[in-house]
Design a protein around this motif. Structure first.
Motif, PDB file in Angstrom:
ATOM      1  N   LEU A   1       0.975  -1.198  -0.057  1.00 37.09           N
ATOM      2  CA  LEU A   1       0.007   0.087   0.047  1.00 37.09           C
ATOM      3  C   LEU A   1       0.917   1.056  -0.031  1.00 37.09           C
ATOM      4  N   SER A   2       0.354   2.285  -0.523  1.00 40.16           N
ATOM      5  CA  SER A   2       0.996   3.572  -0.638  1.00 40.16           C
ATOM      6  C   SER A   2       0.178   4.667  -0.022  1.00 40.16           C
ATOM      7  N   CYS A   3       0.713   5.642   0.391  1.00 41.24           N
ATOM      8  CA  CYS A   3      -0.040   6.847   0.962  1.00 41.24           C
ATOM      9  C   CYS A   3       0.734   7.841   0.294  1.00 41.24           C
TER      10      CYS A   3
ATOM     11  N   TRP B   1      -0.891   3.784   9.684  1.00 42.15           N
ATOM     12  CA  TRP B   1      -1.558   2.799   8.918  1.00 42.15           C
ATOM     13  C   TRP B   1      -2.755   2.165   9.998  1.00 42.15           C
ATOM     14  N   HIS B   2      -3.994   2.376   9.664  1.00 41.22           N
ATOM     15  CA  HIS B   2      -4.973   1.781  10.383  1.00 41.22           C
ATOM     16  C   HIS B   2      -5.933   1.005   9.475  1.00 41.22           C
ATOM     17  N   ARG B   3      -6.663   0.013  10.110  1.00 40.96           N
ATOM     18  CA  ARG B   3      -7.629  -0.813   9.492  1.00 40.96           C
ATOM     19  C   ARG B   3      -8.856  -0.860   9.990  1.00 40.96           C
ATOM     20  N   GLN B   4      -9.949  -1.005   9.327  1.00 43.17           N
ATOM     21  CA  GLN B   4     -11.037  -1.310   9.906  1.00 43.17           C
ATOM     22  C   GLN B   4     -12.001  -2.457   9.222  1.00 43.17           C
ATOM     23  N   ALA B   5     -12.251  -3.567   9.830  1.00 43.03           N
ATOM     24  CA  ALA B   5     -12.694  -4.718   9.412  1.00 43.03           C
ATOM     25  C   ALA B   5     -14.195  -4.518   9.565  1.00 43.03           C
ATOM     26  N   PRO B   6     -15.227  -5.285   8.652  1.00 41.24           N
ATOM     27  CA  PRO B   6     -16.671  -5.028   8.845  1.00 41.24           C
ATOM     28  C   PRO B   6     -17.121  -5.379  10.294  1.00 41.24           C
TER      29      PRO B   6
ATOM     30  N   VAL C   1       6.259  -0.955   7.581  1.00 38.77           N
ATOM     31  CA  VAL C   1       6.063   0.412   7.444  1.00 38.77           C
ATOM     32  C   VAL C   1       7.318   1.119   6.965  1.00 38.77           C
ATOM     33  N   SER C   2       7.262   1.926   6.107  1.00 34.41           N
ATOM     34  CA  SER C   2       8.550   2.595   5.563  1.00 34.41           C
ATOM     35  C   SER C   2       7.886   4.018   4.811  1.00 34.41           C
ATOM     36  N   ARG C   3       8.953   4.904   4.785  1.00 28.59           N
ATOM     37  CA  ARG C   3       8.551   6.201   4.151  1.00 28.59           C
ATOM     38  C   ARG C   3       9.735   6.735   3.196  1.00 28.59           C
ATOM     39  N   ASP C   4       9.294   7.517   2.234  1.00 28.62           N
ATOM     40  CA  ASP C   4      10.096   8.030   1.436  1.00 28.62           C
ATOM     41  C   ASP C   4       9.721   9.757   1.346  1.00 28.62           C
ATOM     42  N   ASN C   5      10.622  10.362   2.111  1.00 29.98           N
ATOM     43  CA  ASN C   5      10.106  11.721   2.394  1.00 29.98           C
ATOM     44  C   ASN C   5      10.173  12.603   1.225  1.00 29.98           C
ATOM     45  N   ALA C   6      11.353  12.261   0.294  1.00 31.42           N
ATOM     46  CA  ALA C   6      11.283  12.847  -0.915  1.00 31.42           C
ATOM     47  C   ALA C   6      10.180  12.805  -1.928  1.00 31.42           C
ATOM     48  N   LYS C   7       9.448  11.766  -1.778  1.00 35.23           N
ATOM     49  CA  LYS C   7       8.099  11.576  -2.547  1.00 35.23           C
ATOM     50  C   LYS C   7       7.047  11.676  -1.658  1.00 35.23           C
ATOM     51  N   ASN C   8       7.198  12.442  -0.492  1.00 31.66           N
ATOM     52  CA  ASN C   8       5.958  12.525   0.458  1.00 31.66           C
ATOM     53  C   ASN C   8       4.971  11.266   0.383  1.00 31.66           C
ATOM     54  N   THR C   9       5.582  10.360   0.637  1.00 30.20           N
ATOM     55  CA  THR C   9       4.886   8.979   0.567  1.00 30.20           C
ATOM     56  C   THR C   9       5.542   8.089   1.641  1.00 30.20           C
ATOM     57  N   VAL C  10       4.309   7.404   2.316  1.00 28.34           N
ATOM     58  CA  VAL C  10       4.340   6.162   3.326  1.00 28.34           C
ATOM     59  C   VAL C  10       3.935   4.895   2.637  1.00 28.34           C
ATOM     60  N   TYR C  11       4.361   3.740   3.023  1.00 33.71           N
ATOM     61  CA  TYR C  11       4.213   2.580   2.438  1.00 33.71           C
ATOM     62  C   TYR C  11       3.797   1.406   3.384  1.00 33.71           C
ATOM     63  N   LEU C  12       3.316   0.547   3.301  1.00 34.48           N
ATOM     64  CA  LEU C  12       2.854  -0.619   3.976  1.00 34.48           C
ATOM     65  C   LEU C  12       3.178  -1.992   3.224  1.00 34.48           C
ATOM     66  N   GLN C  13       4.315  -2.473   3.583  1.00 25.33           N
ATOM     67  CA  GLN C  13       4.259  -3.805   2.610  1.00 25.33           C
ATOM     68  C   GLN C  13       3.728  -4.877   3.417  1.00 25.33           C
ATOM     69  N   MET C  14       2.679  -5.518   2.860  1.00 24.52           N
ATOM     70  CA  MET C  14       2.131  -6.576   3.667  1.00 24.52           C
ATOM     71  C   MET C  14       2.430  -7.999   3.043  1.00 24.52           C
ATOM     72  N   ASN C  15       3.245  -9.027   4.024  1.00 23.17           N
ATOM     73  CA  ASN C  15       3.461 -10.057   3.389  1.00 23.17           C
ATOM     74  C   ASN C  15       2.814 -11.179   4.205  1.00 23.17           C
ATOM     75  N   ASN C  16       2.585 -12.273   3.499  1.00 27.83           N
ATOM     76  CA  ASN C  16       2.000 -13.594   4.313  1.00 27.83           C
ATOM     77  C   ASN C  16       0.693 -13.100   4.798  1.00 27.83           C
ATOM     78  N   LEU C  17      -0.192 -12.690   3.677  1.00 25.73           N
ATOM     79  CA  LEU C  17      -1.625 -12.165   4.156  1.00 25.73           C
ATOM     80  C   LEU C  17      -2.505 -13.228   4.508  1.00 25.73           C
ATOM     81  N   LYS C  18      -3.341 -13.059   5.462  1.00 25.21           N
ATOM     82  CA  LYS C  18      -4.200 -13.955   5.907  1.00 25.21           C
ATOM     83  C   LYS C  18      -5.634 -13.405   5.869  1.00 25.21           C
ATOM     84  N   PRO C  19      -6.822 -14.415   5.830  1.00 27.30           N
ATOM     85  CA  PRO C  19      -8.117 -13.710   5.691  1.00 27.30           C
ATOM     86  C   PRO C  19      -8.564 -12.756   6.557  1.00 27.30           C
TER      87      PRO C  19
END
Length: 113
Positions: free
Chosen positions: A20-22, A36-41, A69-87
């Motif tokens: 994910l990128s922001c 980064w936050h999340r909301q499930a139903p 979670v990481s950030r690139d301040n030169a791009k004004n962007t924060v990332y969320l790398q999500m691996n081994n995703l689960k339901p």
């Protein structure tokens, strides 16, 4: 006014990965912590990951070791790398800048076979 725009969500099979990128508008992005936050139903919104202006990170126990979670301040962007995703990671994911109370519109992540 600060705008936060998330992208990168989608449908992925269990065990898969997404990034994910922001992208943030405004100045001095690097001065602020981001979350980064999340909301499930039917559930409350929860904090998933946090990165300080200095790059220190913190994670919810449920995602520790799988998400980065990481950030690139030169791009004004924060990332969320999500691996081994689960339901149970299925949710709308939101980017947040706590200072000022800014939120993005969210991006849907669905983990399903």
């Amino acid at each position: 006014q600060v705008q936060l725009v998330e992208s990168g969500g989608g449908l992925v099979q269990p065990g898969g990965s997404l990034r994910l990128s922001c992208a943030a508008s405004g100045r001095s992005f690097g001065m602020y912590s981001m979350g980064w936050h999340r909301q499930a139903p039917g559930k409350q919104r929860e904090l998933v990951a946090f990165i300080s202006s200095g790059g220190s990170t913190n994670y919810a126990y449920s995602v520790k070791g799988r998400f980065t979670v990481s950030r690139d301040n030169a791009k004004n962007t924060v990332y969320l790398q999500m691996n081994n995703l689960k339901p149970e990671d299925t949710a709308v994911y939101y980017c947040n800048r706590p200072f000022g109370g800014y939120w993005g519109q969210g991006t849907q992540v669905t983990v399903s076979s």
